[in-house]
Design a protein around this motif. Structure first.
Motif, mmCIF file in Angstrom:
data_model
loop_
_atom_site.group_PDB
_atom_site.id
_atom_site.type_symbol
_atom_site.label_atom_id
_atom_site.label_comp_id
_atom_site.label_asym_id
_atom_site.label_seq_id
_atom_site.Cartn_x
_atom_site.Cartn_y
_atom_site.Cartn_z
ATOM 1 N N GLU A 65 0.833 -1.205 0.000
ATOM 2 C CA GLU A 65 0.000 0.000 0.000
ATOM 3 C C GLU A 65 0.870 1.259 0.000
ATOM 4 N N LEU A 66 1.963 1.244 0.761
ATOM 5 C CA LEU A 66 2.878 2.390 0.773
ATOM 6 C C LEU A 66 3.495 2.610 -0.598
ATOM 7 N N GLY A 69 1.661 4.747 -2.824
ATOM 8 C CA GLY A 69 1.537 6.142 -2.404
ATOM 9 C C GLY A 69 0.432 6.381 -1.394
ATOM 10 N N LYS A 70 -0.082 5.317 -0.802
ATOM 11 C CA LYS A 70 -1.173 5.462 0.161
ATOM 12 C C LYS A 70 -0.635 5.663 1.572
ATOM 13 N N ILE A 71 -1.445 6.295 2.403
ATOM 14 C CA ILE A 71 -1.205 6.380 3.832
ATOM 15 C C ILE A 71 -1.918 5.186 4.442
ATOM 16 N N LYS A 73 -3.403 3.576 7.685
ATOM 17 C CA LYS A 73 -3.833 3.853 9.058
ATOM 18 C C LYS A 73 -4.350 2.570 9.690
ATOM 19 N N THR A 79 -0.256 5.357 12.106
ATOM 20 C CA THR A 79 -0.295 5.630 10.678
ATOM 21 C C THR A 79 1.106 5.551 10.087
ATOM 22 N N ASN A 81 3.367 6.264 6.537
ATOM 23 C CA ASN A 81 3.401 6.911 5.231
ATOM 24 C C ASN A 81 4.855 7.013 4.808
ATOM 25 N N ILE A 82 5.064 7.291 3.538
ATOM 26 C CA ILE A 82 6.437 7.445 3.071
ATOM 27 C C ILE A 82 6.764 8.914 2.910
ATOM 28 N N SER A 83 8.033 9.229 3.055
ATOM 29 C CA SER A 83 8.531 10.564 2.740
ATOM 30 C C SER A 83 9.811 10.368 1.944
ATOM 31 N N ILE A 105 10.192 5.437 5.684
ATOM 32 C CA ILE A 105 8.856 5.107 6.185
ATOM 33 C C ILE A 105 8.676 5.858 7.493
ATOM 34 N N LYS A 106 7.632 6.638 7.568
ATOM 35 C CA LYS A 106 7.310 7.399 8.777
ATOM 36 C C LYS A 106 6.180 6.686 9.509
#
Length: 130
Positions: A65-66, A69-71, A73, A79, A81-83, A105-106
């Motif tokens: 999923e990451l 480009g998805k967040i 949760k 949660t 998400n990628i940065s 990965i955050k």
């Protein structure tokens, strides 16, 4: 019980200043997927192997999923998400996929986890070990 030890650090904005001491956590070990599966299995009616398989599947799907480009949760957990970090470009048009230099990965913990781990819920002890 969480062990802490003093560690000397310099002030990055004033290198001439004397070092000061700050508390640093000393890890008491690691918990891996097998251990988590064991713990979950012994707290439920689900077998350890089934727990392990579900956790592995969850990780696989979070990564997929990451990558889209998805967040992601996970209620009561947090949660993901990628940065990215990238090269600085002169114009917006110059920013391309080739500008990206690193992906991270955050993770932001859910409020429930955050409030469960705070200064009032953890017992600290000092140690000389670094």
């Amino acid at each position: 019980m969480v062990k802490i030890t003093p560690i000397s650090k310099s002030n990055p904005q004033d290198r001439a200043a004397d070092n000061k001491f700050y508390a640093q956590v000393i890890s008491s070990g690691k918990t891996d997927l097998e251990r988590l599966a064991y713990l979950v299995a012994h707290q439920s009616t689900v077998r350890e192997g089934d727990c392990y398989a579900v956790i592995l599947s969850l990780i696989h799907n979070i990564v997929d999923e990451l990558k889209q480009g998805k967040i992601v949760k996970l209620d009561k957990l947090g949660t993901f998400n990628i940065s990215v970090s990238s090269e600085a470009e002169e114009t917006a048009d110059e920013v391309t996929a080739n500008s990206v230099k690193d992906v991270r990965i955050k993770f932001r913990p859910d409020k429930r986890i955050k409030s469960s781990l705070n200064i009032k819920t953890i017992n600290f002890t000092t140690s000389d070990k670094v």
